[in-house]
Design an enzyme around this catalytic site. Sequence first.
Site, mmCIF file in Angstrom:
data_model
loop_
_atom_site.group_PDB
_atom_site.id
_atom_site.type_symbol
_atom_site.label_atom_id
_atom_site.label_comp_id
_atom_site.label_asym_id
_atom_site.label_seq_id
_atom_site.Cartn_x
_atom_site.Cartn_y
_atom_site.Cartn_z
ATOM 1 C CG HIS A 83 -0.216 0.400 2.493
ATOM 2 N ND1 HIS A 83 0.076 -0.989 3.149
ATOM 3 C CD2 HIS A 83 -0.057 1.554 3.872
ATOM 4 C CE1 HIS A 83 0.800 -0.750 4.400
ATOM 5 N NE2 HIS A 83 0.713 0.813 4.440
ATOM 6 C CG HIS A 85 0.241 4.856 4.876
ATOM 7 N ND1 HIS A 85 -0.542 3.683 6.083
ATOM 8 C CD2 HIS A 85 -1.009 4.950 4.455
ATOM 9 C CE1 HIS A 85 -2.260 4.202 6.180
ATOM 10 N NE2 HIS A 85 -1.965 5.292 5.185
ATOM 11 C CG ASP A 87 4.794 3.090 7.674
ATOM 12 O OD1 ASP A 87 3.904 3.476 6.667
ATOM 13 O OD2 ASP A 87 4.450 1.770 8.225
ATOM 14 C CG HIS A 88 4.353 -0.492 4.280
ATOM 15 N ND1 HIS A 88 4.125 -1.782 4.474
ATOM 16 C CD2 HIS A 88 3.941 -0.080 5.274
ATOM 17 C CE1 HIS A 88 3.367 -2.126 5.512
ATOM 18 N NE2 HIS A 88 3.425 -0.686 6.384
ATOM 19 C CG HIS A 209 -3.476 -0.937 6.331
ATOM 20 N ND1 HIS A 209 -3.526 -0.079 7.658
ATOM 21 C CD2 HIS A 209 -2.973 -0.133 5.562
ATOM 22 C CE1 HIS A 209 -2.637 0.522 7.835
ATOM 23 N NE2 HIS A 209 -2.057 0.728 7.362
#
Length: 273
Positions: A83, A85, A87-88, A209
Amino acid sequence: GGGGGGVDAGGGAGGGNAGTGADMEVVVLGSGACNPSPTRSASSLALRLLNSYWLFDVGEGTQVQLQRCFVAPGRIDRIFVTHAHGDHCFGLPGLLCLIARGRDRDAPPMDIYGPAGLRAFLRVTLRFSGTKMLPRFVVHELHDIPNLHSSRPPPPPLAVAPGDVRSSDAGEQPGGVDLRPRPDGSWELLTVAFGESGSVTVRAAPVRHTVPTVGYVVEEASKRGRLKPEAVLPLLQRNRQALADEWGVRDPRSVLKRVAALGAEEELVLPDG
């Protein structure tokens, strides 16, 4: 935001090729989500299939973690993003630069999979930074991912057509595909040969999510197991005399072929039961 996404794959834990020596190994590079620390990096997971590595999510710091875990960046052939975000995925542009340093320029383009908008994210980031040191890669986008966290439809992605690029010695290449879900709501991404006669399939499905998110499933096709003679021979030796008297077998080792030929639901009962 943190959390979300994921991967389900076979294999044991290990540090790359220095691990168990198995055909398939999983290395957790980071699991800190949006709260990374000096001892726990942002989200990323490496899956080794023989001599090829596949990455699932690329949080910031993944470049360093790869080197700490002895995962060769030049052997990364596929990257899957769950996804959007940060942090990914914020580590992806920088990681591509690191991969380019160790990847053979004659190697086929890498495949990068992720939600719709990933192609635009990479094009804008790499163009803004003037990045030139890049491996060849293609981007495949998963479209129509539902937002399971809310009944409201997600905002439209920053979509760009996959065909707006030309072949070159570095960077994005033509060949990217916009993938739509199957009737059951999942995406079938690829099937590749694995080992002497096996194959591995990757599928994706939506997970809950705060933004449209998928989880990935890496499935190895079923195949016959390998007979371990060291586990069977002691049983045969224990029945050595009975095998000779009742079955007419002089050498217990000759029974190994019969054991290896057994089907999944079949059994061979020795004289001692």
